[in-house]
Scaffold this active site. Structure first.
Site, PDB file in Angstrom:
ATOM      1  N   ALA A 174       0.753  -1.470  -0.035  1.00 26.24           N
ATOM      2  CA  ALA A 174       0.006  -0.046  -0.097  1.00 26.24           C
ATOM      3  C   ALA A 174       0.934   1.375  -0.050  1.00 26.24           C
ATOM      4  O   ALA A 174       0.552   1.963  -0.719  1.00 26.24           O
ATOM      5  CB  ALA A 174      -1.014   0.085   1.264  1.00 26.24           C
ATOM      6  N   GLN A 230       4.177 -13.254  -1.855  1.00 27.96           N
ATOM      7  CA  GLN A 230       5.174 -12.078  -1.358  1.00 27.96           C
ATOM      8  C   GLN A 230       5.787 -12.380  -0.116  1.00 27.96           C
ATOM      9  O   GLN A 230       7.021 -11.966   0.341  1.00 27.96           O
ATOM     10  CB  GLN A 230       4.130 -10.924  -1.033  1.00 27.96           C
ATOM     11  CG  GLN A 230       3.580 -10.151  -2.219  1.00 27.96           C
ATOM     12  CD  GLN A 230       2.118 -10.975  -2.624  1.00 27.96           C
ATOM     13  OE1 GLN A 230       2.013 -11.925  -2.408  1.00 27.96           O
ATOM     14  NE2 GLN A 230       1.405 -10.063  -3.131  1.00 27.96           N
ATOM     15  N   ASP A 259      -4.161  -2.589   3.647  1.00 30.51           N
ATOM     16  CA  ASP A 259      -4.366  -1.875   2.471  1.00 30.51           C
ATOM     17  C   ASP A 259      -5.395  -0.729   2.552  1.00 30.51           C
ATOM     18  O   ASP A 259      -5.100   0.340   1.863  1.00 30.51           O
ATOM     19  CB  ASP A 259      -4.466  -2.899   1.372  1.00 30.51           C
ATOM     20  CG  ASP A 259      -3.237  -3.529   0.915  1.00 30.51           C
ATOM     21  OD1 ASP A 259      -3.218  -4.753   1.547  1.00 30.51           O
ATOM     22  OD2 ASP A 259      -2.597  -3.184   0.004  1.00 30.51           O
ATOM     23  N   ASN A 265      -6.638  -6.514   3.885  1.00 33.08           N
ATOM     24  CA  ASN A 265      -5.209  -7.107   3.466  1.00 33.08           C
ATOM     25  C   ASN A 265      -5.206  -8.348   2.957  1.00 33.08           C
ATOM     26  O   ASN A 265      -6.355  -9.021   2.196  1.00 33.08           O
ATOM     27  CB  ASN A 265      -4.386  -7.235   4.918  1.00 33.08           C
ATOM     28  CG  ASN A 265      -3.071  -7.370   4.920  1.00 33.08           C
ATOM     29  OD1 ASN A 265      -2.430  -6.380   4.245  1.00 33.08           O
ATOM     30  ND2 ASN A 265      -2.352  -8.364   5.463  1.00 33.08           N
ATOM     31  N   LYS A 266      -4.125  -8.521   2.461  1.00 31.63           N
ATOM     32  CA  LYS A 266      -3.687  -9.800   1.402  1.00 31.63           C
ATOM     33  C   LYS A 266      -4.590 -10.859   1.895  1.00 31.63           C
ATOM     34  O   LYS A 266      -4.939 -11.443   2.852  1.00 31.63           O
ATOM     35  CB  LYS A 266      -2.328 -10.038   1.417  1.00 31.63           C
ATOM     36  CG  LYS A 266      -2.054 -11.249   0.444  1.00 31.63           C
ATOM     37  CD  LYS A 266      -2.212 -10.846  -0.985  1.00 31.63           C
ATOM     38  CE  LYS A 266      -1.977  -9.459  -1.327  1.00 31.63           C
ATOM     39  NZ  LYS A 266      -2.489  -9.149  -2.662  1.00 31.63           N
TER      40      LYS A 266
HETATM   41  O1  MRU Z   1      -1.011  -7.147  -3.407  1.00 33.42           O
HETATM   42  P1  MRU Z   1      -0.020  -6.392  -2.831  1.00 33.42           P
HETATM   43  O2  MRU Z   1       1.576  -7.245  -2.775  1.00 33.42           O
HETATM   44  O3  MRU Z   1       0.247  -4.961  -3.060  1.00 33.42           O
HETATM   45  O4  MRU Z   1      -0.404  -6.556  -1.201  1.00 33.42           O
HETATM   46  C1  MRU Z   1       0.274  -5.986  -0.172  1.00 33.42           C
HETATM   47  C2  MRU Z   1      -0.268  -6.553   1.076  1.00 33.42           C
HETATM   48  O5  MRU Z   1      -1.463  -6.924   1.271  1.00 33.42           O
HETATM   49  C3  MRU Z   1       0.323  -5.772   2.103  1.00 33.42           C
HETATM   50  O6  MRU Z   1       0.419  -6.515   3.368  1.00 33.42           O
HETATM   51  C4  MRU Z   1      -0.080  -4.570   2.382  1.00 33.42           C
HETATM   52  O7  MRU Z   1      -0.003  -3.481   1.472  1.00 33.42           O
HETATM   53  C5  MRU Z   1       0.219  -3.882   3.664  1.00 33.42           C
HETATM   54  S1  MRU Z   1       1.019  -2.295   3.748  1.00 33.42           S
HETATM   55  C6  MRU Z   1       2.598  -2.756   3.916  1.00 33.42           C
END
Ligand code: MRU
Length: 370
Positions: A54, A206, A247, A257-258
């Protein structure tokens, strides 16, 4: 944070017309630096996840608007070109609210002058400021979260504090320090023994590719686990706390979140394990209350589920793991309701995941027209 002992951030200006990023699709196997020199490069970098996370998505879009402002100066009509650039960048990823906050900040700054040449300078200043603010914010999240880790460490009398995390909410998702990882880095640097359970985080991995990479580079003990292992570990007292990123956090404390975060929160609740969410203020969406119905959840290309990417010893390869014709669905995020969240670790302190909790740290939002 460090790569091979050298301090790095995730995005920087190489020269007046070139922004550089690490192309994150190659971590941990190769370190690839990519030049972003035109608006389209920024769109592709965000949409195809050369950058992700994010806070970094937001700052990348801000730099994208700086380059778009330079391009707009070469067009007949600055405003039409720039407004269209804003529209294009807003479409790159739907869930992380930092993207929209960052774009709004740059647009407001650019609109504060009528002088065309000054507009691009102001866009650059705004992008740099957003990057600096993100670093400061992540550092304070780290300081606040450190208190929780210290408390657990003192109960465990020298035994490592086991922290489970999902996806990558580390410095690679931000500019520096990370959100979920900031307390972990600070604890490790302060000599507190920590060990991180890293969810691999299918389908883009990730956790396996990025979180493991950055913890490894910083020397933080960690173990990569399959996404389904967390519940088992919690049942056997092998997890002291969970920290994830977000996010988008709603006014009432729901957290997007993810994909898979929600299932970790359920397992944590069932096993009395604290479930914390680390977030900068830029990730709070004060205009949204109910995360389940109001947050748009990104659906990505099904091929990300059907194919797995990895290093074959010489190069990155892609292999099919499903029958060729099987349909696949690829939901990028889920929403964890506030009731499952032990606390929100913000840049202003730790609070309960609720409107009252958030307002206690952000009283200026009380007067919101929500
Ligand atoms: O799809 P992504 O890799 O952009 O998702 C990222 C996440 O879900 C992170 O855990 C998130 O952005 C948290 S903020 C550092």
């Amino acid at each position: 944070m460090k790569i091979k002992g050298q301090h790095h951030q995730t995005i920087w200006l190489k020269d007046e017309r070139t922004v550089q990023i690490f192309d994150q699709r190659y971590f941990p196997h190769q370190i690839v630096i990519e030049d972003l020199t035109k608006l389209e490069d920024f769109e592709v970098a965000i949409t195809d996840m050369h950058v992700r996370g994010a806070p970094l998505i937001g700052v990348t879009a801000a730099y994208g608007l700086y380059i778009a402002a330079l391009e707009a100066l070469e067009q007949q009509d600055f405003d039409t070109y720039f407004t269209n650039a804003v529209k294009r960048l807003r479409k790159t990823r739907p869930t992380a609210v930092d993207l929209f906050h960052a774009i709004e900040k740059v647009v407001t700054t650019v609109n504060s002058t009528e002088e065309l040449k000054k507009k691009s300078l102001l866009a650059l200043e705004a992008a740099k400021l957003l990057a600096e603010e993100s670093v400061v914010s992540c550092r304070s999240i780290g300081e606040h979260g450190l208190k929780i880790i210290k408390e657990i460490a003192s109960r465990k009398k020298g035994k490592p504090v086991n922290i489970l995390t999902h996806c990558n909410a580390g410095w690679i998702a931000c500019i520096d320090y990370g959100t979920a990882t900031a307390p972990i880095y600070l604890a490790h640097d302060a000599g507190i023994p920590v060990h991180v359970w890293v969810d691999e985080t299918r389908p883009r991995n990730q956790g396996a590719n990025l979180t493991a990479f950055e913890l490894n580079e910083h020397g933080v003990p960690h173990t990569v686990i399959t996404d389904n292992a967390g519940g088992h570990l919690m049942q056997h007292n092998m997890v002291d706390m969970v920290i994830v990123g977000t996010d988008r956090t709603t006014r009432q404390g729901d957290v997007a979140n993810k994909i898979g975060t929600y299932l970790k929160a359920l397992a944590a609740k069932d096993n009395n394990v604290s479930f914390y969410v680390a977030l900068p203020s830029s990730s709070i969406d004060w205009n949204v209350n109910d995360g389940l119905t109001e947050i748009p959840i990104e659906q990505r290309n099904p091929d990300e589920v059907k194919y797995v990417h990895g290093w074959d010893g010489e190069k990155l390869s892609k292999v099919l793991i499903t029958p060729k014709d099987s349909p696949a669905a690829n939901y990028g995020f889920d929403v964890t309701p506030a009731r499952l969240v032990t606390g929100l670790i913000t840049d202003r302190g730790i609070c309960e995941a609720s409107e009252e909790g958030l307002l206690s740290l952000f009283p200026e939002k009380n007067e919101s027209d929500f």
